[in-house]
Enzyme design. Structure first.
Site, PDB file in Angstrom:
ATOM      1  N   HIS A 147      45.818  32.143  54.296  1.00  0.00           N
ATOM      2  CA  HIS A 147      45.184  32.244  52.977  1.00  0.00           C
ATOM      3  C   HIS A 147      44.795  33.688  52.646  1.00  0.00           C
ATOM      4  O   HIS A 147      43.921  34.262  53.304  1.00  0.00           O
ATOM      5  CB  HIS A 147      43.934  31.332  52.956  1.00  0.00           C
ATOM      6  CG  HIS A 147      43.193  31.338  51.673  1.00  0.00           C
ATOM      7  ND1 HIS A 147      41.822  31.275  51.587  1.00  0.00           N
ATOM      8  CD2 HIS A 147      43.641  31.397  50.391  1.00  0.00           C
ATOM      9  CE1 HIS A 147      41.459  31.298  50.329  1.00  0.00           C
ATOM     10  NE2 HIS A 147      42.534  31.381  49.578  1.00  0.00           N
ATOM     11  N   ASN A 198      35.860  30.700  50.688  1.00  0.00           N
ATOM     12  CA  ASN A 198      35.539  30.016  49.437  1.00  0.00           C
ATOM     13  C   ASN A 198      34.240  29.226  49.527  1.00  0.00           C
ATOM     14  O   ASN A 198      33.591  28.969  48.520  1.00  0.00           O
ATOM     15  CB  ASN A 198      36.698  29.110  48.997  1.00  0.00           C
ATOM     16  CG  ASN A 198      37.822  29.926  48.378  1.00  0.00           C
ATOM     17  OD1 ASN A 198      37.708  31.140  48.224  1.00  0.00           O
ATOM     18  ND2 ASN A 198      38.909  29.276  48.026  1.00  0.00           N
TER      19      ASN A 198
HETATM   20  N1  3HC Z   1      46.212  44.135  41.723  1.00  0.00           N
HETATM   21  C1  3HC Z   1      46.508  45.118  42.598  1.00  0.00           C
HETATM   22  N2  3HC Z   1      45.674  46.128  42.845  1.00  0.00           N
HETATM   23  C2  3HC Z   1      44.495  46.143  42.181  1.00  0.00           C
HETATM   24  C3  3HC Z   1      44.131  45.145  41.261  1.00  0.00           C
HETATM   25  C4  3HC Z   1      45.053  44.099  41.039  1.00  0.00           C
HETATM   26  N3  3HC Z   1      44.810  43.095  40.217  1.00  0.00           N
HETATM   27  N4  3HC Z   1      42.912  45.439  40.771  1.00  0.00           N
HETATM   28  C5  3HC Z   1      42.518  46.573  41.360  1.00  0.00           C
HETATM   29  N5  3HC Z   1      43.468  46.998  42.212  1.00  0.00           N
HETATM   30  C6  3HC Z   1      43.425  48.179  43.042  1.00  0.00           C
HETATM   31  C7  3HC Z   1      43.426  49.438  42.217  1.00  0.00           C
HETATM   32  O1  3HC Z   1      44.748  49.851  41.945  1.00  0.00           O
HETATM   33  C8  3HC Z   1      42.682  50.393  43.111  1.00  0.00           C
HETATM   34  O2  3HC Z   1      43.553  50.906  44.085  1.00  0.00           O
HETATM   35  P1  3HC Z   1      43.301  52.403  44.669  1.00  0.00           P
HETATM   36  O3  3HC Z   1      41.843  52.536  44.991  1.00  0.00           O
HETATM   37  O4  3HC Z   1      44.143  52.481  45.887  1.00  0.00           O
HETATM   38  O5  3HC Z   1      43.716  53.291  43.557  1.00  0.00           O
HETATM   39  C9  3HC Z   1      41.673  49.515  43.849  1.00  0.00           C
HETATM   40  O6  3HC Z   1      42.177  48.184  43.745  1.00  0.00           O
HETATM   41  C10 3HC Z   1      40.310  49.579  43.237  1.00  0.00           C
HETATM   42  O7  3HC Z   1      40.445  49.224  41.858  1.00  0.00           O
HETATM   43  P2  3HC Z   1      39.535  49.788  40.705  1.00  0.00           P
HETATM   44  O8  3HC Z   1      39.104  51.178  41.052  1.00  0.00           O
HETATM   45  O9  3HC Z   1      40.238  49.582  39.409  1.00  0.00           O
HETATM   46  O10 3HC Z   1      38.306  48.800  40.623  1.00  0.00           O
HETATM   47  P3  3HC Z   1      37.268  48.394  41.726  1.00  0.00           P
HETATM   48  O11 3HC Z   1      36.913  49.521  42.631  1.00  0.00           O
HETATM   49  O12 3HC Z   1      36.208  47.717  40.948  1.00  0.00           O
HETATM   50  O13 3HC Z   1      38.025  47.316  42.614  1.00  0.00           O
HETATM   51  C11 3HC Z   1      38.537  45.078  43.113  1.00  0.00           C
HETATM   52  C12 3HC Z   1      38.597  46.169  42.067  1.00  0.00           C
HETATM   53  C13 3HC Z   1      39.406  45.452  44.315  1.00  0.00           C
HETATM   54  C14 3HC Z   1      39.071  43.798  42.482  1.00  0.00           C
HETATM   55  C15 3HC Z   1      37.047  44.942  43.589  1.00  0.00           C
HETATM   56  O14 3HC Z   1      36.227  44.776  42.472  1.00  0.00           O
HETATM   57  C16 3HC Z   1      36.815  43.767  44.504  1.00  0.00           C
HETATM   58  O15 3HC Z   1      37.022  43.846  45.701  1.00  0.00           O
HETATM   59  N6  3HC Z   1      36.334  42.635  43.919  1.00  0.00           N
HETATM   60  C17 3HC Z   1      36.124  41.402  44.668  1.00  0.00           C
HETATM   61  C18 3HC Z   1      37.437  40.645  44.784  1.00  0.00           C
HETATM   62  C19 3HC Z   1      37.269  39.387  45.569  1.00  0.00           C
HETATM   63  O16 3HC Z   1      36.205  38.984  46.008  1.00  0.00           O
HETATM   64  N7  3HC Z   1      38.396  38.678  45.756  1.00  0.00           N
HETATM   65  C20 3HC Z   1      38.415  37.392  46.417  1.00  0.00           C
HETATM   66  C21 3HC Z   1      38.450  36.303  45.380  1.00  0.00           C
HETATM   67  S1  3HC Z   1      38.444  34.702  46.082  1.00  0.00           S
HETATM   68  C22 3HC Z   1      40.074  34.351  46.375  1.00  0.00           C
HETATM   69  O17 3HC Z   1      40.980  35.086  46.058  1.00  0.00           O
HETATM   70  C23 3HC Z   1      40.334  33.056  47.092  1.00  0.00           C
HETATM   71  C24 3HC Z   1      41.176  32.112  46.269  1.00  0.00           C
HETATM   72  O18 3HC Z   1      41.422  30.938  47.033  1.00  0.00           O
HETATM   73  C25 3HC Z   1      40.517  31.785  44.959  1.00  0.00           C
END
Ligand code: 3HC
Length: 295
Positions: A147, A198
């Site tokens: 996952h 989750n």
């Molecule tokens: N796809 C690919 N890369 C992405 C992206 C996306 N959708 N969004 C952001 N990134 C990358 C950026 O390109 C950037 O890369 P770099 O630092 O190497 O240039 C890096 O992530 C950081 O992005 P930003 O500077 O634009 O923004 P943030 O520093 O705010 O980071 C985030 C964005 C990584 C999404 C961060 O906010 C984060 O970690 N959020 C929490 C995400 C989380 O908890 N995910 C788990 C969800 S639960 C799940 O998936 C389980 C499922 O079963 C539902």
């Protein structure tokens, strides 16, 4: 049936070209694997290819990825609608298709028939434990959950979840593959609804929704508190918008169906937004408005 072997893995098949599948495939290609993305929807495959091309170009533009490495990774990716053919040469399969048991059972039956005997068949599902599709595959001991988290190209965690019949060799190979994809795997010893991540996320979201319902603070201030007091990268409402409110509801429904605990049931506030088409970032609005680009 032969035992899985990490050194024998060259070709990875990802079933499903959605948000997760495409980024999992790119992670594999960046790690040097030949990766095929299979989806029944040709438009989805085209969108995945375009999306990954843009992602790679942006990273090259930012100086975070060498342009040769980017083009080599992209050239290691291929796209197909033909599952049987793609399965024929896969050493490891990661299924990231629609979260429907009937569809997954059909996919695992096909994979069991067409992949080489050594291939591990893993499911990216967070809601369907792999025991539910293991029998359909005809090789239950080589089936587990693997996952990933959204966005899969960024998030380090991979939950490897074994079911009662998963072999130690399958677990070891899946954990090692996750490491070779640059991830930090964790092992979940038995199937439990929501696995670990989750469940933790759900607990925080439930509390955040209860605080908002009680009028204790605005959703903006609750999110700010999670970020600035607890160091979370995103607040719980921002995270629900990222994951998708339809996915959040689906996870809650699936968890509730297994636990019968009212605390796990979908929250009316999330359902109300979803009912009006506010699904989070992907639809342009959810708890927050994102404008046309969806970001
Ligand atoms: N796809 C690919 N890369 C992405 C992206 C996306 N959708 N969004 C952001 N990134 C990358 C950026 O390109 C950037 O890369 P770099 O630092 O190497 O240039 C890096 O992530 C950081 O992005 P930003 O500077 O634009 O923004 P943030 O520093 O705010 O980071 C985030 C964005 C990584 C999404 C961060 O906010 C984060 O970690 N959020 C929490 C995400 C989380 O908890 N995910 C788990 C969800 S639960 C799940 O998936 C389980 C499922 O079963 C539902």
């Amino acid at each position: 049936m032969s035992s899985p072997d990490i050194e024998a893995i060259e070709r990875i098949l990802v079933v499903g070209a959605g948000t997760m599948g495409r980024q999992i495939a790119m992670s594999a290609a960046l790690a040097g694997y030949t990766a095929t993305v299979q989806d029944i929807n040709a438009d989805m495959l085209a969108a995945a290819g375009a999306d990954l091309g843009t992602w790679a170009a942006t990273r090259v533009g930012k100086g975070k990825l060498d342009s040769d490495a980017a083009s080599q990774a992209l050239s290691r990716l291929s796209y197909t609608t033909n599952l049987q053919e793609a399965a024929g040469s896969a050493d490891f399969v990661i299924e990231a298709a629609t979260e429907r048991l009937d569809i997954k059972k059909e996919i695992f039956a096909t994979l069991g028939s067409y992949t080489p005997a050594h291939a591990v068949l893993a499911s990216n599902s967070s809601t369907l434990g792999s025991s539910k599709v293991a029998e359909a595959s005809g090789r239950a001991e080589q089936v587990c959950n693997m996952h990933f988290f959204n966005p899969a190209l960024v998030m380090k965690c991979v939950e490897v979840v074994r079911h009662d019949l998963t072999s130690d060799a399958t677990v070891a190979v899946t954990l090692e593959l996750a490491r070779r994809l640059g991830k930090q795997p964790v092992l979940i010893n038995h199937e439990i609804p929501g696995f670990v991540a989750n469940r933790l996320m759900g607990a925080i979201q439930r509390e955040a929704l209860a605080l908002a319902d009680a009028g204790a603070a605005t959703i903006e201030d609750i999110d700010t508190t999670a970020r600035t007091a607890l160091g979370h990268p995103m607040g719980p409402f921002e995270l629900m918008d990222l994951v998708g409110l339809d996915v959040i509801t689906f996870i809650a429904e699936a968890t509730y169906a297994e636990t019968s605990d009212p605390a796990d049931a979908p929250h009316p506030r999330v359902q109300a937004l979803e009912a009006t088409g506010r699904l989070g970032r992907k639809s342009g609005s959810g708890f927050y408005d994102y404008g046309q680009g969806g970001h």
